[in-house]
Design a protein around this motif. Structure first.
Motif, PDB file in Angstrom:
ATOM      1  N   ALA A  39       1.100  -1.192  -0.094  1.00  0.00           N
ATOM      2  CA  ALA A  39      -0.087   0.092  -0.055  1.00  0.00           C
ATOM      3  C   ALA A  39       0.796   1.216   0.014  1.00  0.00           C
ATOM      4  O   ALA A  39       2.163   1.184   0.595  1.00  0.00           O
ATOM      5  CB  ALA A  39      -0.882  -0.138   1.059  1.00  0.00           C
ATOM      6  N   ARG A  40       0.347   2.120  -0.472  1.00  0.00           N
ATOM      7  CA  ARG A  40       1.126   3.455  -0.673  1.00  0.00           C
ATOM      8  C   ARG A  40       2.464   3.369  -1.047  1.00  0.00           C
ATOM      9  O   ARG A  40       3.424   4.018  -0.644  1.00  0.00           O
ATOM     10  CB  ARG A  40       1.016   4.178   0.782  1.00  0.00           C
ATOM     11  N   GLY A  41       2.734   2.310  -1.913  1.00  0.00           N
ATOM     12  CA  GLY A  41       3.940   2.270  -2.811  1.00  0.00           C
ATOM     13  C   GLY A  41       5.085   1.541  -1.974  1.00  0.00           C
ATOM     14  O   GLY A  41       6.195   1.338  -2.153  1.00  0.00           O
ATOM     15  N   ARG A  42       4.692   0.748  -1.029  1.00  0.00           N
ATOM     16  CA  ARG A  42       5.608  -0.084  -0.142  1.00  0.00           C
ATOM     17  C   ARG A  42       4.964  -1.089   0.518  1.00  0.00           C
ATOM     18  O   ARG A  42       3.592  -1.371   0.413  1.00  0.00           O
ATOM     19  CB  ARG A  42       6.334   0.955   0.889  1.00  0.00           C
ATOM     20  N   ASP A  43       5.662  -2.109   0.683  1.00  0.00           N
ATOM     21  CA  ASP A  43       5.135  -3.473   1.445  1.00  0.00           C
ATOM     22  C   ASP A  43       5.277  -3.206   2.990  1.00  0.00           C
ATOM     23  O   ASP A  43       5.938  -2.589   3.701  1.00  0.00           O
ATOM     24  CB  ASP A  43       6.196  -4.508   1.155  1.00  0.00           C
ATOM     25  N   PHE A  44       4.037  -3.661   3.559  1.00  0.00           N
ATOM     26  CA  PHE A  44       3.994  -3.696   5.063  1.00  0.00           C
ATOM     27  C   PHE A  44       3.649  -4.993   5.294  1.00  0.00           C
ATOM     28  O   PHE A  44       2.978  -6.025   4.650  1.00  0.00           O
ATOM     29  CB  PHE A  44       2.718  -2.957   5.330  1.00  0.00           C
ATOM     30  N   TRP A  45       4.368  -5.492   6.680  1.00  0.00           N
ATOM     31  CA  TRP A  45       4.529  -6.625   7.097  1.00  0.00           C
ATOM     32  C   TRP A  45       3.908  -6.740   8.499  1.00  0.00           C
ATOM     33  O   TRP A  45       4.221  -5.974   9.309  1.00  0.00           O
ATOM     34  CB  TRP A  45       6.024  -7.272   7.124  1.00  0.00           C
ATOM     35  N   GLY A  46       3.130  -7.945   8.844  1.00  0.00           N
ATOM     36  CA  GLY A  46       2.792  -8.092  10.285  1.00  0.00           C
ATOM     37  C   GLY A  46       3.906  -8.686  10.997  1.00  0.00           C
ATOM     38  O   GLY A  46       5.109  -9.058  10.239  1.00  0.00           O
ATOM     39  N   ARG A  47       3.877  -8.998  12.338  1.00  0.00           N
ATOM     40  CA  ARG A  47       4.976  -9.410  12.835  1.00  0.00           C
ATOM     41  C   ARG A  47       5.640 -10.797  12.928  1.00  0.00           C
ATOM     42  O   ARG A  47       6.280 -11.176  12.839  1.00  0.00           O
ATOM     43  CB  ARG A  47       4.833  -8.953  14.665  1.00  0.00           C
ATOM     44  N   GLY A  48       4.485 -11.670  12.246  1.00  0.00           N
ATOM     45  CA  GLY A  48       4.579 -12.943  12.180  1.00  0.00           C
ATOM     46  C   GLY A  48       4.158 -13.864  13.358  1.00  0.00           C
ATOM     47  O   GLY A  48       3.833 -13.263  14.397  1.00  0.00           O
ATOM     48  N   THR A  49       3.680 -15.157  12.949  1.00  0.00           N
ATOM     49  CA  THR A  49       2.996 -15.787  13.873  1.00  0.00           C
ATOM     50  C   THR A  49       3.897 -17.221  13.628  1.00  0.00           C
ATOM     51  O   THR A  49       4.029 -17.658  12.407  1.00  0.00           O
ATOM     52  CB  THR A  49       1.565 -16.008  13.748  1.00  0.00           C
ATOM     53  N   LEU A  50       4.221 -17.881  14.527  1.00  0.00           N
ATOM     54  CA  LEU A  50       5.096 -19.245  14.683  1.00  0.00           C
ATOM     55  C   LEU A  50       4.221 -20.414  14.161  1.00  0.00           C
ATOM     56  O   LEU A  50       3.272 -20.493  15.203  1.00  0.00           O
ATOM     57  CB  LEU A  50       6.091 -19.368  15.614  1.00  0.00           C
ATOM     58  N   VAL A  51       4.398 -21.185  13.608  1.00  0.00           N
ATOM     59  CA  VAL A  51       3.726 -22.545  13.211  1.00  0.00           C
ATOM     60  C   VAL A  51       4.654 -23.698  13.697  1.00  0.00           C
ATOM     61  O   VAL A  51       5.667 -23.597  12.696  1.00  0.00           O
ATOM     62  CB  VAL A  51       3.251 -22.617  11.974  1.00  0.00           C
ATOM     63  N   THR A  52       4.413 -24.512  14.570  1.00  0.00           N
ATOM     64  CA  THR A  52       5.444 -25.744  14.590  1.00  0.00           C
ATOM     65  C   THR A  52       4.568 -27.028  14.612  1.00  0.00           C
ATOM     66  O   THR A  52       3.489 -26.927  14.726  1.00  0.00           O
ATOM     67  CB  THR A  52       5.704 -25.853  16.171  1.00  0.00           C
ATOM     68  N   VAL A  53       5.258 -27.744  13.694  1.00  0.00           N
ATOM     69  CA  VAL A  53       4.695 -29.028  13.359  1.00  0.00           C
ATOM     70  C   VAL A  53       5.534 -30.008  13.777  1.00  0.00           C
ATOM     71  O   VAL A  53       6.650 -30.356  13.389  1.00  0.00           O
ATOM     72  CB  VAL A  53       4.343 -29.143  11.742  1.00  0.00           C
TER      73      VAL A  53
END
Length: 114
Positions: A98-112
């Motif tokens: 958005a607005r010409g750039r990438d935005f990222w969430g903090r991330g969520t960990l998945v363990t299998v």
């Protein structure tokens, strides 16, 4: 723009998990959203994306097992993951451009567990 991901956790191989990402600061319904996966020691890779018309795209590795969806009222994008295997483990990030750039969430960990 703020992206808040949740839903990660520990799951047995073959199990299912659902991730959610809530977006704030953008007119959510106008933007494509995506989920990325970063396995330990590897680069971040696109898992699934959904555009403003809810057209979806999946990485070959998850096609048929993962489903991305969006709820424009709740400003949320979800990733339903099934038939999980150890290669699916890692941190999952939601993303938008958005607005010409990438935005990222903090991330969520998945363990299998195998």
């Amino acid at each position: 723009v703020q992206l808040q991901a949740s839903g990660g956790g520990l799951v047995q191989a073959g199990g299912s998990l659902s991730l959610s990402c809530h977006a704030a600061g953008i007119n959510f319904r106008l933007y494509s959203m995506a989920w990325y996966h970063q396995a330990p020691g590897k680069e971040r890779e696109l898992v699934a994306s959904i555009d403003s018309d809810s057209r979806t795209n999946y990485a070959d590795s998850v096609s048929g097992r993962f489903t991305i969806s969006r709820d424009n009222i709740r400003r949320t994008v979800r990733l339903q993951m099934t038939a999980l295997n150890p290669e699916d483990a890692g941190v999952y990030y939601c993303q938008t451009n958005a607005r010409g750039r990438d935005f990222w969430g903090r991330g969520t960990l998945v363990t299998v567990s195998s």
